[in-house]
Write a protein that holds these residues in place. Structure first.
Motif, PDB file in Angstrom:
ATOM      1  N   GLY A  35       0.816  -1.206   0.000  1.00  0.00           N
ATOM      2  CA  GLY A  35       0.000   0.000   0.000  1.00  0.00           C
ATOM      3  C   GLY A  35       0.847   1.252   0.000  1.00  0.00           C
ATOM      4  N   LEU A  36       1.877   1.259   0.831  1.00  0.00           N
ATOM      5  CA  LEU A  36       2.775   2.411   0.887  1.00  0.00           C
ATOM      6  C   LEU A  36       3.471   2.644  -0.447  1.00  0.00           C
ATOM      7  CD1 LEU A  36       4.504   2.083   4.382  1.00  0.00           C
ATOM      8  CD2 LEU A  36       3.417   4.149   3.488  1.00  0.00           C
ATOM      9  N   VAL A  37       4.109   1.598  -0.945  1.00  0.00           N
ATOM     10  CA  VAL A  37       4.939   1.755  -2.143  1.00  0.00           C
ATOM     11  C   VAL A  37       4.094   2.019  -3.382  1.00  0.00           C
ATOM     12  CG1 VAL A  37       6.589   0.612  -3.664  1.00  0.00           C
ATOM     13  CG2 VAL A  37       6.788   0.335  -1.197  1.00  0.00           C
ATOM     14  N   SER A  38       3.066   1.188  -3.601  1.00  0.00           N
ATOM     15  CA  SER A  38       2.298   1.317  -4.845  1.00  0.00           C
ATOM     16  C   SER A  38       1.527   2.635  -4.909  1.00  0.00           C
ATOM     17  CB  SER A  38       1.350   0.132  -5.015  1.00  0.00           C
ATOM     18  OG  SER A  38       0.386   0.101  -3.982  1.00  0.00           O
ATOM     19  N   ASN A  39       0.902   3.043  -3.792  1.00  0.00           N
ATOM     20  CA  ASN A  39       0.115   4.273  -3.861  1.00  0.00           C
ATOM     21  C   ASN A  39       1.014   5.502  -3.869  1.00  0.00           C
ATOM     22  OD1 ASN A  39      -2.631   4.810  -4.235  1.00  0.00           O
ATOM     23  ND2 ASN A  39      -2.805   5.729  -2.218  1.00  0.00           N
ATOM     24  N   ALA A  40       2.133   5.444  -3.164  1.00  0.00           N
ATOM     25  CA  ALA A  40       3.072   6.561  -3.222  1.00  0.00           C
ATOM     26  C   ALA A  40       3.629   6.702  -4.637  1.00  0.00           C
ATOM     27  CB  ALA A  40       4.211   6.345  -2.230  1.00  0.00           C
ATOM     28  N   ALA A  41       3.931   5.566  -5.272  1.00  0.00           N
ATOM     29  CA  ALA A  41       4.430   5.612  -6.636  1.00  0.00           C
ATOM     30  C   ALA A  41       3.355   6.135  -7.590  1.00  0.00           C
ATOM     31  CB  ALA A  41       4.887   4.215  -7.071  1.00  0.00           C
ATOM     32  N   LEU A  42       2.101   5.709  -7.379  1.00  0.00           N
ATOM     33  CA  LEU A  42       1.009   6.203  -8.208  1.00  0.00           C
ATOM     34  C   LEU A  42       0.867   7.715  -8.081  1.00  0.00           C
ATOM     35  CD1 LEU A  42      -1.535   5.828  -9.955  1.00  0.00           C
ATOM     36  CD2 LEU A  42      -2.799   5.355  -7.849  1.00  0.00           C
ATOM     37  N   ILE A  43       0.890   8.202  -6.854  1.00  0.00           N
ATOM     38  CA  ILE A  43       0.775   9.637  -6.621  1.00  0.00           C
ATOM     39  C   ILE A  43       1.950  10.374  -7.248  1.00  0.00           C
ATOM     40  CG2 ILE A  43       0.925  11.387  -4.808  1.00  0.00           C
ATOM     41  CD1 ILE A  43      -0.792   9.569  -3.077  1.00  0.00           C
ATOM     42  N   ALA A  44       3.144   9.790  -7.116  1.00  0.00           N
ATOM     43  CA  ALA A  44       4.330  10.421  -7.697  1.00  0.00           C
ATOM     44  C   ALA A  44       4.202  10.514  -9.214  1.00  0.00           C
ATOM     45  CB  ALA A  44       5.575   9.629  -7.323  1.00  0.00           C
ATOM     46  N   GLY A  45       3.719   9.439  -9.838  1.00  0.00           N
ATOM     47  CA  GLY A  45       3.553   9.458 -11.285  1.00  0.00           C
ATOM     48  C   GLY A  45       2.556  10.511 -11.736  1.00  0.00           C
ATOM     49  N   VAL A  46       1.425  10.600 -11.024  1.00  0.00           N
ATOM     50  CA  VAL A  46       0.412  11.600 -11.369  1.00  0.00           C
ATOM     51  C   VAL A  46       0.956  13.010 -11.113  1.00  0.00           C
ATOM     52  CG1 VAL A  46      -1.881  12.491 -10.801  1.00  0.00           C
ATOM     53  CG2 VAL A  46      -1.496  10.019 -10.946  1.00  0.00           C
ATOM     54  N   ALA A  47       1.649  13.185  -9.984  1.00  0.00           N
ATOM     55  CA  ALA A  47       2.219  14.500  -9.675  1.00  0.00           C
ATOM     56  C   ALA A  47       3.263  14.894 -10.710  1.00  0.00           C
ATOM     57  CB  ALA A  47       2.834  14.481  -8.279  1.00  0.00           C
ATOM     58  N   GLY A  48       4.066  13.914 -11.126  1.00  0.00           N
ATOM     59  CA  GLY A  48       5.067  14.211 -12.150  1.00  0.00           C
ATOM     60  C   GLY A  48       4.442  14.588 -13.474  1.00  0.00           C
ATOM     61  N   GLY A  49       3.346  13.932 -13.838  1.00  0.00           N
ATOM     62  CA  GLY A  49       2.688  14.225 -15.104  1.00  0.00           C
ATOM     63  C   GLY A  49       1.869  15.489 -15.097  1.00  0.00           C
ATOM     64  N   THR A  50       1.493  15.985 -13.909  1.00  0.00           N
ATOM     65  CA  THR A  50       0.663  17.195 -13.812  1.00  0.00           C
ATOM     66  C   THR A  50       1.383  18.299 -13.054  1.00  0.00           C
ATOM     67  OG1 THR A  50      -0.385  16.361 -11.780  1.00  0.00           O
ATOM     68  CG2 THR A  50      -1.450  15.822 -13.866  1.00  0.00           C
ATOM     69  N   ARG A  51       2.726  18.280 -13.085  1.00  0.00           N
ATOM     70  CA  ARG A  51       3.506  19.221 -12.270  1.00  0.00           C
ATOM     71  C   ARG A  51       3.310  20.674 -12.681  1.00  0.00           C
ATOM     72  NH1 ARG A  51       6.414  17.061 -16.129  1.00  0.00           N
ATOM     73  NH2 ARG A  51       7.981  18.270 -17.284  1.00  0.00           N
ATOM     74  N   ASP A  52       2.814  20.909 -13.869  1.00  0.00           N
ATOM     75  CA  ASP A  52       2.596  22.290 -14.317  1.00  0.00           C
ATOM     76  C   ASP A  52       1.258  22.835 -13.851  1.00  0.00           C
ATOM     77  OD1 ASP A  52       5.026  22.286 -15.648  1.00  0.00           O
ATOM     78  OD2 ASP A  52       4.152  21.462 -17.489  1.00  0.00           O
ATOM     79  N   HIS A  53       0.464  21.994 -13.176  1.00  0.00           N
ATOM     80  CA  HIS A  53      -0.844  22.432 -12.678  1.00  0.00           C
ATOM     81  C   HIS A  53      -0.764  22.625 -11.165  1.00  0.00           C
ATOM     82  CE1 HIS A  53      -2.465  21.395 -16.617  1.00  0.00           C
ATOM     83  NE2 HIS A  53      -1.865  20.218 -16.510  1.00  0.00           N
ATOM     84  N   THR A  54      -1.498  23.586 -10.665  1.00  0.00           N
ATOM     85  CA  THR A  54      -1.478  23.870  -9.228  1.00  0.00           C
ATOM     86  C   THR A  54      -2.578  23.142  -8.471  1.00  0.00           C
ATOM     87  OG1 THR A  54      -2.832  25.845  -9.598  1.00  0.00           O
ATOM     88  CG2 THR A  54      -0.437  26.137  -9.591  1.00  0.00           C
ATOM     89  N   ASP A  55      -3.559  22.601  -9.172  1.00  0.00           N
ATOM     90  CA  ASP A  55      -4.685  21.924  -8.533  1.00  0.00           C
ATOM     91  C   ASP A  55      -4.238  20.527  -8.092  1.00  0.00           C
ATOM     92  OD1 ASP A  55      -7.056  21.035  -7.601  1.00  0.00           O
ATOM     93  OD2 ASP A  55      -8.109  21.077  -9.533  1.00  0.00           O
ATOM     94  N   ALA A  56      -4.246  20.295  -6.776  1.00  0.00           N
ATOM     95  CA  ALA A  56      -3.813  18.997  -6.251  1.00  0.00           C
ATOM     96  C   ALA A  56      -4.947  17.989  -6.197  1.00  0.00           C
ATOM     97  CB  ALA A  56      -3.233  19.178  -4.845  1.00  0.00           C
ATOM     98  N   SER A  57      -6.152  18.376  -6.616  1.00  0.00           N
ATOM     99  CA  SER A  57      -7.288  17.461  -6.521  1.00  0.00           C
ATOM    100  C   SER A  57      -7.101  16.234  -7.403  1.00  0.00           C
ATOM    101  CB  SER A  57      -8.586  18.185  -6.910  1.00  0.00           C
ATOM    102  OG  SER A  57      -8.525  18.645  -8.253  1.00  0.00           O
TER     103      SER A  57
END
Length: 244
Positions: A35-57
């Motif tokens: 749970g820790l690794v997979s969801n943290a990695a998922l969040i990291a991937g999404v954050a990396g792909g949307t880093r130019d957006h300020t909306d964290a939703s």
């Protein structure tokens, strides 16, 4: 005061072994780590792909969706896996029971031979085998442990495995989402909290092994951190390519 012919009573056993073969420990540990690794990695991937957006939703939605999907998937997988394993063991135990009933002499000889191979005197092994075979259930328990490595009365429960896996995965997967739920807009707090949780989980797990606590904590932190970083890079690449 003791006499030359007296013996000191044996010291009482004052320790207990943890449950290392039951149906809850493995799925609970694996579920929390996953749970820790997979969801943290998922969040990291999404954050990396949307880093130019300020909306964290978007990151929060991905994290909560990953938590729910992963927890249900882990629970279903553990239930099916443990149920299949227990059913296979029950089948072999039933076969062994029937062999004990149909061929008691052969099974007695087999058990005596196994005891001899483990260092028991042949005559004592024969007597012990005869005594154990005085009751079918007792004989079955001994044969099952010796031949199958399982105790007929202590087969893992698929329900226990599924519930412990679901809860532990959900708890682990919630950790990297928490900073965003409390107002964070950057990946840094989630990364730090996840790395701390990974170190703590790794250190706790090594309490059940011969490894030092810092070794388990550091190993889990490095592995989880690598997954976190690599998925962030993948997210950056996909987000920057215009595919997503």
């Amino acid at each position: 005061m003791t006499t030359p012919h007296s013996q000191e009573p044996p010291a009482p056993i004052d320790h207990e072994h943890p449950d290392v073969t039951g149906g809850w420990l493995r799925p609970a540990v694996f579920g929390a780590m996953d749970g820790l690794v997979s969801n943290a990695a998922l969040i990291a991937g999404v954050a990396g792909g949307t880093r130019d957006h300020t909306d964290a939703s978007v990151v929060v939605l991905a994290g909560l969706a990953g938590l729910a999907a992963g927890a249900f998937s882990m629970a279903a997988g553990e239930y099916a896996s443990v149920a299949s394993q227990s059913e296979a063991a029950e089948r072999e135990i039933a076969i062994e029971r029937q062999e004990i009933i149909d061929n008691p002499a052969g099974e007695k000889a087999e058990l005596a031979e196994m005891l001899v191979l483990r260092g028991v005197d042949p005559e004592i092994a024969r007597q012990a085998s005869d005594q154990m075979h005085g009751n079918v259930d007792d004989a079955l328990a001994v044969h099952s442990l010796a031949e199958l490595g399982v105790n007929p009365d202590e087969l893992a429960s698929p329900v226990t495995a599924a519930v412990s896996s679901f809860l532990s995965f959900a708890l682990g997967a919630l950790v990297p989402v928490l900073p965003y739920l409390f107002g964070a807009v950057s990946l840094v707090p989630a990364l730090l909290l996840t790395l701390i949780a990974l170190f703590a989980c790794g250190a706790v797990v090594t309490r059940l092994t011969s490894r030092p606590w810092w070794f388990g904590g550091l190993r889990q932190t490095l592995l989880g951190g690598a997954a976190f970083g690599l998925t962030y890079v993948v997210g950056m690449a996909v987000g920057g390519s215009g595919i997503a």
